[in-house]
Design a protein around this motif. Structure first.
Motif, short mmCIF file in Angstrom:
data_model
loop_
_atom_site.label_atom_id
_atom_site.label_comp_id
_atom_site.label_asym_id
_atom_site.label_seq_id
_atom_site.Cartn_x
_atom_site.Cartn_y
_atom_site.Cartn_z
N LEU A 71 70.98 -0.56 6.47
CA LEU A 71 69.81 -0.29 5.70
C LEU A 71 69.00 0.63 6.06
CD1 LEU A 71 68.43 -4.14 5.29
CD2 LEU A 71 69.62 -2.70 3.55
N ILE A 72 68.68 1.65 5.19
CA ILE A 72 67.94 2.90 5.56
C ILE A 72 66.75 2.97 5.04
CG2 ILE A 72 67.86 5.39 5.37
CD1 ILE A 72 70.85 5.49 5.35
N LYS A 73 65.76 2.87 5.69
CA LYS A 73 64.18 2.83 5.15
C LYS A 73 63.45 3.79 5.70
CE LYS A 73 61.29 -0.67 7.64
NZ LYS A 73 60.41 -1.78 7.50
N LEU A 74 62.42 4.04 5.05
CA LEU A 74 61.12 5.09 5.51
C LEU A 74 59.97 4.25 5.89
CD1 LEU A 74 61.56 8.12 3.15
CD2 LEU A 74 62.78 7.62 5.41
N ILE A 75 59.50 4.67 7.09
CA ILE A 75 58.28 4.22 7.52
C ILE A 75 57.26 5.09 6.92
CG2 ILE A 75 56.61 3.49 9.09
CD1 ILE A 75 59.22 2.99 10.84
N ALA A 76 56.33 4.63 5.97
CA ALA A 76 55.54 5.69 5.41
C ALA A 76 54.37 6.33 6.51
CB ALA A 76 54.74 4.95 4.24
N LEU A 77 54.05 7.37 6.13
CA LEU A 77 53.07 7.97 7.26
C LEU A 77 51.89 8.57 6.37
CD1 LEU A 77 55.52 10.44 8.89
CD2 LEU A 77 54.83 8.74 9.85
N ASN A 78 51.97 8.20 4.88
CA ASN A 78 50.68 8.63 4.27
C ASN A 78 50.54 7.57 3.15
OD1 ASN A 78 52.61 9.49 2.71
ND2 ASN A 78 52.30 11.74 2.92
N GLY A 79 49.74 8.06 2.09
CA GLY A 79 49.83 7.23 0.76
C GLY A 79 48.63 6.28 0.67
N LYS A 80 48.20 5.79 -0.34
CA LYS A 80 47.10 4.99 -0.75
C LYS A 80 47.72 3.51 -0.55
CE LYS A 80 43.60 7.08 -3.16
NZ LYS A 80 42.66 6.83 -4.27
N TYR A 81 46.50 2.49 -0.38
CA TYR A 81 46.66 1.16 -0.13
C TYR A 81 47.31 0.52 -1.46
CZ TYR A 81 45.38 -3.68 -0.09
OH TYR A 81 45.67 -4.92 0.15
N ILE A 82 48.17 -0.36 -1.08
CA ILE A 82 48.73 -0.99 -2.46
C ILE A 82 48.69 -2.62 -2.10
CG2 ILE A 82 50.67 -1.65 -3.55
CD1 ILE A 82 51.73 1.41 -3.13
N PRO A 83 47.53 -3.15 -2.87
CA PRO A 83 47.38 -4.56 -2.45
C PRO A 83 48.51 -5.54 -2.85
CG PRO A 83 46.07 -3.68 -4.45
CD PRO A 83 47.19 -2.74 -4.36
N ARG A 84 48.32 -6.53 -1.92
CA ARG A 84 49.50 -7.51 -1.96
C ARG A 84 48.71 -8.83 -2.01
NH1 ARG A 84 53.67 -5.09 1.93
NH2 ARG A 84 52.89 -3.19 0.61
N THR A 85 49.07 -9.93 -2.34
CA THR A 85 48.36 -11.24 -2.35
C THR A 85 48.40 -11.74 -0.92
OG1 THR A 85 49.90 -11.79 -4.33
CG2 THR A 85 48.59 -13.58 -3.10
N GLY A 86 47.12 -12.17 -0.57
CA GLY A 86 47.00 -12.46 0.77
C GLY A 86 46.22 -11.57 1.61
N ASP A 87 46.28 -10.49 1.29
CA ASP A 87 45.75 -9.12 2.14
C ASP A 87 44.06 -9.47 2.37
OD1 ASP A 87 48.25 -7.91 2.47
OD2 ASP A 87 47.48 -6.12 1.29
N VAL A 88 43.74 -9.34 3.45
CA VAL A 88 42.38 -9.24 3.81
C VAL A 88 41.77 -8.05 3.83
CG1 VAL A 88 40.46 -9.99 5.56
CG2 VAL A 88 42.45 -11.63 5.02
N VAL A 89 40.99 -7.67 3.06
CA VAL A 89 40.64 -6.20 3.04
C VAL A 89 39.09 -6.11 2.91
CG1 VAL A 89 42.62 -5.50 1.32
CG2 VAL A 89 40.30 -6.50 0.45
N ILE A 90 38.39 -4.89 2.91
CA ILE A 90 37.06 -4.67 3.16
C ILE A 90 36.78 -3.78 1.72
CG2 ILE A 90 35.14 -3.24 4.23
CD1 ILE A 90 36.37 -4.24 7.01
#
Lengths: 235, 229
Positions: free
Chosen positions: B53-72
């Motif tokens: 598997l090849i993947k990229l670890i993101a270094l930038n970008g906006k927040y994308i909400p996921r179920t269960g995330d605790v956010v401010i």
């Protein structure tokens, strides 16, 4: 009319001196500067964010909204009248069309990605510099992209095919043809091609070939600038 | 069949359009896609190779909400039956009456007495619909209104580094600066202390982590940074 030697003493396939920098505007989601010769373009990306006015919204995918603007002090000569004009409106539209093929905005229905392109100094080739800067800014903002977009103007000055025309060449007395071209460098697909002037089929072929090499050079610089911003932290 | 070829190294920075691998033996993951027999980057990111598997670890970008995330989030609108909250995404999230409080609220009650415009809340994402409707809840341990303190923003993809392994990084900053810190998954961080100077110190330390995210031995460096202050 013969055009023996370029006004700027460049070779006929030589680009002007270039410089690129990513991440120049702190408050923007992505930003970049691209300088080619005396032309300097600054691009800032904001979004995806809510789109107003709401009637522009597309429930299938997000839209890209570009705004090309030449600053009043930017021209080589007269003051540029500030504010939107017929010309800037059209260039904004062609820039949108040139960038859209590499973007996938299906994740952002009803939203907008704003790209502001400001020209702080101009010496021909502004839409190409704008596209090149905007592509870097979009990548910097973290959007999903198939490829970058590199753009350059090629053309015919007198009887010669030249790369990267400056203002002096565009105004050449013996007739000049200006062809701004944007392409995705990996696949070589063209996303913008405009033509102002006259050129034969064979010469156009030659010009297109020359633009490919030039775009690859610009692409190399775009990659370098992007990696510089993020790579520094990796050392 | 020809042998597959890997064209990048682990932890290398790539940009959209870079070819990462050739051949069918590798599989594209997050931040990459396949075109013919090539795997190509679709984001700016750092390469991470796990087996095939090849993947990229993101270094930038906006927040994308996921179920269960605790956010401010910040309250941007108070409607008759719900609140709208800015959580740093392209779309505003909704906090319904039912999820906001277990108190009895009579019809026509002024909702600003619960959460008012501009107030910051620590909240949790309960659903993200395909039409990008996001529902929030205030029912859960620690979810509350955030009074006082300051809120700073960092790149959302760097939140795990700020937290550190089992909270090691944030706990170190908390202890060293004597502050309360709450980190939202959306990259918003709330810092509170009785002494504003401590808040400032903690803010600087978090910015330091944000800017030096990919260095090795970061915990040690932050320790040194905090001692200097």
């Amino acid at each position: 009319m013969k055009y023996e030697k370029r006004f700027s003493n460049r070779k006929f396939d030589e680009l002007r001196e270039m410089d690129a920098k990513v991440g120049i505007i702190e408050r923007a989601d992505g930003s970049a500067m691209f300088k080619i010769g005396k032309t300097i373009a600054i691009a800032a990306v904001y979004g995806p964010r809510q789109l107003h006015p709401a009637f522009l919204r597309n429930p299938q995918r997000g839209i890209l909204r570009c705004n090309y603007n030449m600053m009043s002090f930017s021209g080589s000569g007269d003051r540029v009248k500030p504010g939107p004009s017929r010309r800037s409106r059209e260039i904004s539209m062609v820039i949108e069309n040139a960038l859209m093929p590499v973007l996938d905005l299906s994740d952002f229905p009803n939203a907008v990605i704003d790209v502001f392109i400001e020209l702080i100094q101009t010496d021909a080739g502004t839409r190409c510099a704008g596209i090149t800067a905007a592509a870097m800014a979009l990548a910097d903002s973290g959007l999903t992209m198939k490829d970058l977009v590199s753009a350059v103007s090629v053309g015919k000055v007198g009887d010669k095919i030249v790369v990267d025309l400056d203002k002096e060449e565009e105004d050449f007395e013996g007739g000049a043809t200006d062809i701004p071209i944007a392409m995705t460098p990996r696949t070589g697909k063209i996303t913008l091609l405009q033509l102002d002037g006259e050129i034969s089929k064979e010469e156009l072929d030659k010009a297109l070939k020359a633009s490919r090499d030039a775009c690859n050079k610009i692409y190399g610089l775009q990659k370098k600038a992007l990696k510089e911003k993020y790579g520094d932290k990796n050392v | 069949m020809e042998k597959s070829k890997l064209l990048v190294e682990e932890r290398q920075i790539v940009v959209p359009g870079d070819i990462l691998a050739e051949g069918m033996d590798y599989l594209p993951e997050q931040g990459t896609f396949r075109e013919d027999d090539k795997i190509i980057a679709s984001n700016v990111g750092m390469v991470s190779i796990k087996g095939r598997l090849i993947k990229l670890i993101a270094l930038n970008g906006k927040y994308i909400p996921r179920t269960g995330d605790v956010v401010i989030g910040r309250i941007t609108n108070v409607a008759t039956m719900n609140w709208l909250v800015d959580i740093g995404y392209a779309y505003e999230a909704g906090l319904s009456l039912k999820e906001a409080t277990s108190d009895y609220i009579p019809r026509g009650e002024d909702l600003t007495q619960f959460y008012d415009f501009g107030e910051n809340i620590m909240t949790k994402v309960i659903t993200v619909s395909r039409a990008k409707m996001i529902d929030l809840t205030m029912k859960g341990p620690g979810l509350r209104k955030l009074k006082g303190g300051r809120i700073i923003g960092i790149t959302p993809s760097k939140v795990p580094r700020i937290i550190g392994r089992e909270g090691s990084m944030v706990n170190m900053i908390k202890d060293a600066t004597n502050t309360q810190i709450i980190i939202g998954q959306n990259g918003k961080i709330w810092i509170h202390s009785d002494d504003p100077l401590n808040e400032l110190k903690a803010e600087e330390a978090i910015k330091f982590v944000d800017n030096n995210c990919h260095k090795d031995g970061l915990t040690e460096e932050v320790k040194k940074f905090l001692e200097k202050k």
